[in-house]
Design an enzyme around this catalytic site. Structure first.
Site, short mmCIF file in Angstrom:
data_model
loop_
_atom_site.label_atom_id
_atom_site.label_comp_id
_atom_site.label_asym_id
_atom_site.label_seq_id
_atom_site.Cartn_x
_atom_site.Cartn_y
_atom_site.Cartn_z
N LYS A 266 -12.55 -50.97 53.98
CA LYS A 266 -11.72 -49.93 53.36
C LYS A 266 -10.22 -50.21 53.60
O LYS A 266 -9.39 -49.93 52.74
CB LYS A 266 -12.11 -48.56 53.89
N THR B 146 -22.47 -36.15 50.39
CA THR B 146 -23.26 -37.04 49.53
C THR B 146 -24.35 -37.69 50.38
O THR B 146 -24.31 -37.62 51.62
CB THR B 146 -22.39 -38.20 48.95
N TYR C 114 -17.29 -51.48 57.84
CA TYR C 114 -16.89 -50.42 56.90
C TYR C 114 -15.38 -50.20 56.96
O TYR C 114 -14.69 -50.19 55.94
CB TYR C 114 -17.65 -49.14 57.21
N ASP D 120 -24.71 -49.79 38.42
CA ASP D 120 -25.27 -49.38 39.71
C ASP D 120 -26.53 -50.20 39.98
O ASP D 120 -27.22 -50.64 39.07
CB ASP D 120 -25.62 -47.88 39.67
#
Ligand code: NAD
Length: 252
Positions: A159, A190, A155, A37
């Site tokens: 995807k 999140t 985005y 990360d």
């Protein structure tokens, strides 16, 4: 017997949100884990917590998945640390909102490198190890790969690319016992999906239409449960799938 006892798992984006829940779930089921990360402090906190709670080996490494060489190093360090690689889970990702006519080219390209190209680089470097372990890859796609989200052209493109790549790699490696699957979450609770991140300058009605039909967002633990299934031997004949967890958002 735990499903992932003594398994070696690499999770990108494991410092936060869905990736953090995936690390927690797989460690609970016995997996040794390397987290890659950008946010090393948060990744180290997750690694320490699961190691203490579940008695597994867990290590955090700082990586920018947009960089192919860092992806190669991450895979090699994970294998050197854990001795093998059974599962790669691609959760690192970013979301940003721009009108197409305002989207700076370098931002569009960086998002594609983080969300899409990294999945290829990490898979490419993981495959030789997965061929040895007859392992598998699970990647976070999105409902945005299946239906258009306004102001999110990069985005959605990234995807959609993940779904196509997952199917291509699944067919390429199926007879060698290496599986590739993707999950298409709708809204998940999140930091990436926080209400403050919404493009209030846009037509919010267009965005509201994308809500889950159940009226509730998913919790990251629900996505982690699906990752655990797809990554386990119980899913030994599941490959090339794009599994929706979206409260019926894309059902009609
Ligand atoms: P999050 O922001 O909570 O976590 C993303 C993690 O990725 C963070 O720890 C961040 O540090 C890391 N990261 C970002 N850029 C990176 C880079 N260049 N290199 C290395 N690490 C990097 O987000 P989340 O909601 O858990 O999202 C995880 C994945 O799930 C993403 O791919 C996202 O697109 C996808 N997803 C999320 C939702 C949602 O509603 N939250 C819906 C569909 C799909």
């Amino acid at each position: 017997m735990k499903r992932f006892e003594s398994s070696a798992v690499l999770v990108t984006g494991g410092a936060s949100g869905i990736g953090k829940s995936v690390v927690e779930r797989l460690a609970q089921e016995g997996a040794n884990v390397v987290i890659g990360d950008m946010n090393l402090d948060a990744a180290q906190a997750v690694a320490s917590a699961v190691s203490e709670q579940h008695g597994v080996e867990a290590r955090a490494l700082k990586v920018d998945v947009a960089e192919p060489e860092q992806c190669r190093e991450l895979v090699e360090t994970a294998v050197a640390t854990l001795g093998k690689l059974d599962v790669l889970v691609n959760c690192a990702g970013v979301m940003e909102w721009f009108r197409a006519e305002d989207y700076p080219e370098e931002r569009f390209e960086r998002l594609m490198r983080i969300n899409l190209f990294s999945v290829f680089y990490l898979s490419k470097y993981a495959v030789p190890h997965l061929l040895e372990s007859r392992g598998n890859v699970v990647t976070m796609s999105s409902a945005a790969s299946l239906g258009g989200v306004p102001y999110a052209s990069a985005y959605c493109t990234s995807k959609g690319g993940i779904n196509a790549m997952t199917r291509s790699l699944a067919v390429e490696y199926a007879e060698h016992g290496v599986r590739f699957n993707a999950i298409c979450p709708g809204a998940v609770d999140t930091p990436l999906n926080s209400p403050d991140s919404l493009p209030v300058w846009g037509d919010m009605n267009k965005i509201a239409r994308l809500s889950p039909k159940t009226g509730v967002a998913s919790q990251p633990e629900e996505i982690a449960a699906a990752v655990a299934y797809l990554a386990s031997s119980e899913a030994c004949n599941v490959t090339g799938t794009t599994f929706s967890i979206d409260g019926g958002q894309m059902a009609g």
